[in-house]
Design an enzyme around this catalytic site. Structure first.
Site, PDB file in Angstrom:
ATOM      1  N   GLY A   1       2.768   2.912  -5.061  1.00  0.00           N
ATOM      2  CA  GLY A   1       2.612   3.714  -6.281  1.00  0.00           C
ATOM      3  C   GLY A   1       1.792   3.049  -7.372  1.00  0.00           C
ATOM      4  O   GLY A   1       1.734   3.550  -8.502  1.00  0.00           O
TER       5      GLY A   1
ATOM      6  N   SER B   1      -2.341  -7.580  -3.679  1.00  0.00           N
ATOM      7  CA  SER B   1      -2.175  -9.009  -4.019  1.00  0.00           C
ATOM      8  C   SER B   1      -0.879  -9.558  -3.399  1.00  0.00           C
ATOM      9  O   SER B   1       0.088  -9.827  -4.110  1.00  0.00           O
ATOM     10  CB  SER B   1      -2.231  -9.245  -5.529  1.00  0.00           C
ATOM     11  OG  SER B   1      -1.577  -8.265  -6.284  1.00  0.00           O
TER      12      SER B   1
ATOM     13  N   SER C   1       0.859  -1.180   0.000  1.00  0.00           N
ATOM     14  CA  SER C   1       0.000   0.000   0.000  1.00  0.00           C
ATOM     15  C   SER C   1       0.902   1.240   0.000  1.00  0.00           C
ATOM     16  O   SER C   1       1.857   1.312   0.765  1.00  0.00           O
ATOM     17  CB  SER C   1      -0.879  -0.016   1.245  1.00  0.00           C
ATOM     18  OG  SER C   1      -1.634   1.161   1.312  1.00  0.00           O
TER      19      SER C   1
END
Ligand code: ADP
Length: 202
Positions: A42, A111, A39
């Protein structure tokens, strides 16, 4: 006088349009650009810049991210290991529909595990899946703290936060790796564009 229905069926219509027909129409080759990273690394920033760059060159794209997926079709899912896997499974199935429609699909999801990304790759198909590792060190992501989430995770207000109390498994052999530290957004976008453009041009 009665007419048979079969008289009105024209042979030219009895074949469903294929992905290749649609790619020809759009003058592009479809791919799923799968951005993975912490997180704040970018992913979304680069994806939006890249989408704009492609738009200006005449490509049709769709960005999938938390905003349009977690708020809608996946609003019933949380962040447990099971829910993260189901989240990604649905995203991969949706991406496949877009790709079959000839659309370049840019996905921005943390992910976090190799297994999750492998699952997505299997659903989408290896030949259509481009794994992009947005590689930014945790310290930098935490300094940026774009959404204030790291602060909350450190304070224990958010559980299972990737990088803090949930693991992030870096891709072993990503198709593309972008290190954003000491780079401008424009440089990161251009780096991605240089590698993706040859894959999507007809
Ligand atoms: P993610 O989608 O991975 O959670 P975001 O794109 O929301 O991350 O946030 C990344 C932050 O990092 C933004 O505030 C952006 O301006 C900043 N940033 C600084 N340098 C770069 C770079 N080279 N590439 C991408 N983002 C950068």
């Amino acid at each position: 006088m009665t007419t048979k229905h079969s008289e009105h069926i024209y042979p030219v219509f009895d074949r469903m349009l294929q992905r290749s027909d649609k790619e020809k129409l759009l003058k592009q080759r479809a791919k799923v650009i799968w951005m993975t990273g912490l997180s704040g690394s970018g992913k979304t920033t680069i994806a939006l810049g890249f989408e704009r760059l492609l738009y200006n060159k005449g490509f049709l794209t769709q960005v999938l991210d938390g905003d349009n997926i977690r708020s809608g079709i996946n609003s019933n899912l949380g962040f447990t290991e099971e829910d993260r896997a189901e989240n990604i499974r649905r995203i991969a199935e949706i991406s496949k529909l877009f790709v079959n429609c000839g659309v370049i699909t840019i996905n921005c999801f943390v992910s976090p595990t190799i297994a999750i990304r492998e699952n997505a790759k299997q659903i989408i198909g290896e030949q259509d899946f481009v794994e992009v590792f947005v590689n930014t060190p945790l310290e930098i992501c935490e300094q940026r703290d774009v959404k204030g989430l790291y602060k909350k995770a450190r304070a224990g207000e958010i559980k299972n936060f990737t990088g803090i109390d949930a693991p992030f498994e870096a891709p072993v052999n990503p198709d593309i790796e972008i290190k954003t530290e000491n780079k401008t957004i424009e440089e990161s976008v251009q780096e991605l564009a240089d590698k993706i453009l040859p894959l999507i041009q007809i």
